[in-house]
Design a protein around this motif. Sequence first.
Motif, PDB file in Angstrom:
ATOM      1  N   ALA A 137       0.477  -1.014   0.380  1.00 23.55           N
ATOM      2  CA  ALA A 137      -0.001   0.033   0.096  1.00 23.55           C
ATOM      3  C   ALA A 137       0.653   1.354  -0.054  1.00 23.55           C
ATOM      4  O   ALA A 137       0.281   2.425  -0.515  1.00 23.55           O
ATOM      5  CB  ALA A 137      -0.583  -0.226   1.160  1.00 23.55           C
ATOM      6  N   LEU A 138       1.864   1.454   0.689  1.00 17.84           N
ATOM      7  CA  LEU A 138       2.804   1.941   0.785  1.00 17.84           C
ATOM      8  C   LEU A 138       3.361   2.526  -0.466  1.00 17.84           C
ATOM      9  O   LEU A 138       3.076   3.664  -1.422  1.00 17.84           O
ATOM     10  CB  LEU A 138       4.107   1.938   1.414  1.00 17.84           C
ATOM     11  N   ALA A 139       4.146   1.118  -1.419  1.00 22.32           N
ATOM     12  CA  ALA A 139       4.379   0.985  -2.463  1.00 22.32           C
ATOM     13  C   ALA A 139       3.526   2.390  -3.642  1.00 22.32           C
ATOM     14  O   ALA A 139       4.660   2.609  -4.543  1.00 22.32           O
ATOM     15  CB  ALA A 139       4.645   0.356  -3.179  1.00 22.32           C
ATOM     16  N   PHE A 140       2.136   1.533  -3.715  1.00 25.49           N
ATOM     17  CA  PHE A 140       1.411   1.713  -5.341  1.00 25.49           C
ATOM     18  C   PHE A 140       0.715   2.559  -4.758  1.00 25.49           C
ATOM     19  O   PHE A 140       0.683   3.569  -5.289  1.00 25.49           O
ATOM     20  CB  PHE A 140       0.678   0.837  -5.024  1.00 25.49           C
ATOM     21  N   ASN A 144       3.590   5.667  -6.065  1.00 25.40           N
ATOM     22  CA  ASN A 144       3.096   5.428  -7.498  1.00 25.40           C
ATOM     23  C   ASN A 144       4.284   4.837  -7.972  1.00 25.40           C
ATOM     24  O   ASN A 144       4.796   4.629  -8.899  1.00 25.40           O
ATOM     25  CB  ASN A 144       3.405   6.583  -7.940  1.00 25.40           C
ATOM     26  N   ALA A 145       4.113   3.533  -6.737  1.00 29.33           N
ATOM     27  CA  ALA A 145       5.444   2.414  -7.619  1.00 29.33           C
ATOM     28  C   ALA A 145       4.087   2.066  -8.568  1.00 29.33           C
ATOM     29  O   ALA A 145       3.356   1.778  -8.533  1.00 29.33           O
ATOM     30  CB  ALA A 145       5.383   0.762  -7.055  1.00 29.33           C
ATOM     31  N   LEU A 146       4.908   1.370  -9.647  1.00 30.45           N
ATOM     32  CA  LEU A 146       4.210   0.868 -10.899  1.00 30.45           C
ATOM     33  C   LEU A 146       4.467  -0.887 -10.925  1.00 30.45           C
ATOM     34  O   LEU A 146       3.676  -1.576 -11.331  1.00 30.45           O
ATOM     35  CB  LEU A 146       5.329   0.930 -12.518  1.00 30.45           C
ATOM     36  N   ALA A 147       5.439  -1.241 -10.085  1.00 29.13           N
ATOM     37  CA  ALA A 147       5.051  -2.730  -9.905  1.00 29.13           C
ATOM     38  C   ALA A 147       5.541  -3.096  -8.785  1.00 29.13           C
ATOM     39  O   ALA A 147       7.179  -2.605  -8.636  1.00 29.13           O
ATOM     40  CB  ALA A 147       5.714  -3.950 -10.885  1.00 29.13           C
ATOM     41  N   ALA A 148       5.840  -4.206  -8.036  1.00 28.68           N
ATOM     42  CA  ALA A 148       6.676  -4.829  -7.195  1.00 28.68           C
ATOM     43  C   ALA A 148       6.858  -6.362  -7.183  1.00 28.68           C
ATOM     44  O   ALA A 148       5.996  -7.260  -7.416  1.00 28.68           O
ATOM     45  CB  ALA A 148       5.541  -4.668  -5.703  1.00 28.68           C
ATOM     46  N   VAL A 149       8.120  -6.771  -7.071  1.00 29.95           N
ATOM     47  CA  VAL A 149       8.549  -7.775  -7.265  1.00 29.95           C
ATOM     48  C   VAL A 149       9.383  -8.628  -6.049  1.00 29.95           C
ATOM     49  O   VAL A 149       9.468  -7.588  -4.411  1.00 29.95           O
ATOM     50  CB  VAL A 149      10.270  -7.313  -8.074  1.00 29.95           C
ATOM     51  N   THR A 150       9.272 -10.161  -6.392  1.00 31.27           N
ATOM     52  CA  THR A 150       9.375 -11.218  -4.954  1.00 31.27           C
ATOM     53  C   THR A 150      10.436 -11.911  -5.356  1.00 31.27           C
ATOM     54  O   THR A 150       9.972 -12.503  -6.279  1.00 31.27           O
ATOM     55  CB  THR A 150       8.826 -11.078  -4.313  1.00 31.27           C
ATOM     56  N   THR A 191       2.010  -6.317 -10.094  1.00 28.60           N
ATOM     57  CA  THR A 191       1.632  -4.734 -10.965  1.00 28.60           C
ATOM     58  C   THR A 191       0.354  -3.815 -10.639  1.00 28.60           C
ATOM     59  O   THR A 191      -0.825  -4.368  -9.751  1.00 28.60           O
ATOM     60  CB  THR A 191       1.136  -4.768 -12.243  1.00 28.60           C
ATOM     61  N   ALA A 192       0.729  -1.970 -10.954  1.00 30.15           N
ATOM     62  CA  ALA A 192      -0.488  -1.042 -10.409  1.00 30.15           C
ATOM     63  C   ALA A 192      -1.298  -1.890 -10.215  1.00 30.15           C
ATOM     64  O   ALA A 192      -2.776  -1.698  -9.617  1.00 30.15           O
ATOM     65  CB  ALA A 192       0.058  -0.063 -10.215  1.00 30.15           C
ATOM     66  N   LYS A 193      -2.116  -1.995 -11.823  1.00 30.45           N
ATOM     67  CA  LYS A 193      -3.238  -2.326 -12.051  1.00 30.45           C
ATOM     68  C   LYS A 193      -3.751  -3.641 -11.486  1.00 30.45           C
ATOM     69  O   LYS A 193      -4.996  -3.327 -11.417  1.00 30.45           O
ATOM     70  CB  LYS A 193      -3.538  -3.241 -13.460  1.00 30.45           C
ATOM     71  N   ASP A 194      -2.923  -4.658 -10.920  1.00 30.15           N
ATOM     72  CA  ASP A 194      -3.891  -5.821 -10.291  1.00 30.15           C
ATOM     73  C   ASP A 194      -4.605  -5.122  -9.259  1.00 30.15           C
ATOM     74  O   ASP A 194      -4.330  -5.937  -8.035  1.00 30.15           O
ATOM     75  CB  ASP A 194      -2.521  -7.077 -10.778  1.00 30.15           C
ATOM     76  N   TRP A 195      -3.055  -5.000  -8.490  1.00 33.42           N
ATOM     77  CA  TRP A 195      -3.212  -4.289  -7.112  1.00 33.42           C
ATOM     78  C   TRP A 195      -4.476  -3.692  -7.262  1.00 33.42           C
ATOM     79  O   TRP A 195      -5.048  -3.719  -6.683  1.00 33.42           O
ATOM     80  CB  TRP A 195      -1.622  -3.245  -6.656  1.00 33.42           C
ATOM     81  N   ARG A 196      -4.384  -2.306  -7.652  1.00 32.37           N
ATOM     82  CA  ARG A 196      -5.694  -1.500  -7.348  1.00 32.37           C
ATOM     83  C   ARG A 196      -7.051  -2.208  -7.717  1.00 32.37           C
ATOM     84  O   ARG A 196      -8.135  -2.237  -6.882  1.00 32.37           O
ATOM     85  CB  ARG A 196      -6.043  -0.001  -8.552  1.00 32.37           C
ATOM     86  N   ALA A 197      -7.266  -3.270  -8.863  1.00 31.89           N
ATOM     87  CA  ALA A 197      -8.296  -3.973  -9.005  1.00 31.89           C
ATOM     88  C   ALA A 197      -8.625  -5.067  -7.319  1.00 31.89           C
ATOM     89  O   ALA A 197      -9.739  -5.221  -7.660  1.00 31.89           O
ATOM     90  CB  ALA A 197      -8.159  -4.890  -9.675  1.00 31.89           C
TER      91      ALA A 197
END
Length: 222
Positions: A137-140, A144-150, A191-197
Amino acid sequence: MSEPPNDASVEHWPLFGLRLRCDNVLLRPVQERDLPLLAAIQPPDYEHDPSAEAFPAKIWRSIGGVSSTRATGALGTWSPSSWCLDFAVEHDGALVGVQSLEADDFLDLRTVDSGSWLVSSARGRGVGIAMRTAVLALAFDHLNALAAVTSARSDNAASLGVSRHVGYRDNGVTMNLSGRGLAELTHMRLTAKDWRASKAGERVTVRGFDPCGPWFGRPLPT
């Protein structure tokens, strides 16, 4: 929620005042005074960055999953482009682990990475999901992060399960030479798109972010 410290540390380093909460899990930046307790509760199965070569213990000694060198170096070498933020994780008021969020070339790539550990008594109770959700939540939602990887060892079902639960998708497999021989790593991406969805960010409360904006390349609010 634990209140940010009212001392000079926040004035000179606003990140110490940052607080993230997801359900009954609170994240606050690790400070030097936390290190002895983190070292005492660090579980025996803790593994440092799975994508990095493992050093002998006499060369690398992790303190609570946050080495004293790293804890100091992260502050001294911080830039809006490349940074590492380690959070102490509290569950029902007790310190139970560490959750990190970090990035390199963030202003261009807008991609974050993460790592974590939990004491065994806090596992299987949704804490791992909550702490990862909090930093995402902090990142996206704030950076305004576009993606997170792990990444995690392919036999680390618990870590991979948390990643899949919060929406990461498989992003390839590589082999890594660790101190215990070859290890297969599974890489994942969100991705930010999947996070927001997913609307997962609605579970998270972030406090104390505004003064931290310039440290991530964002202006102070007017």
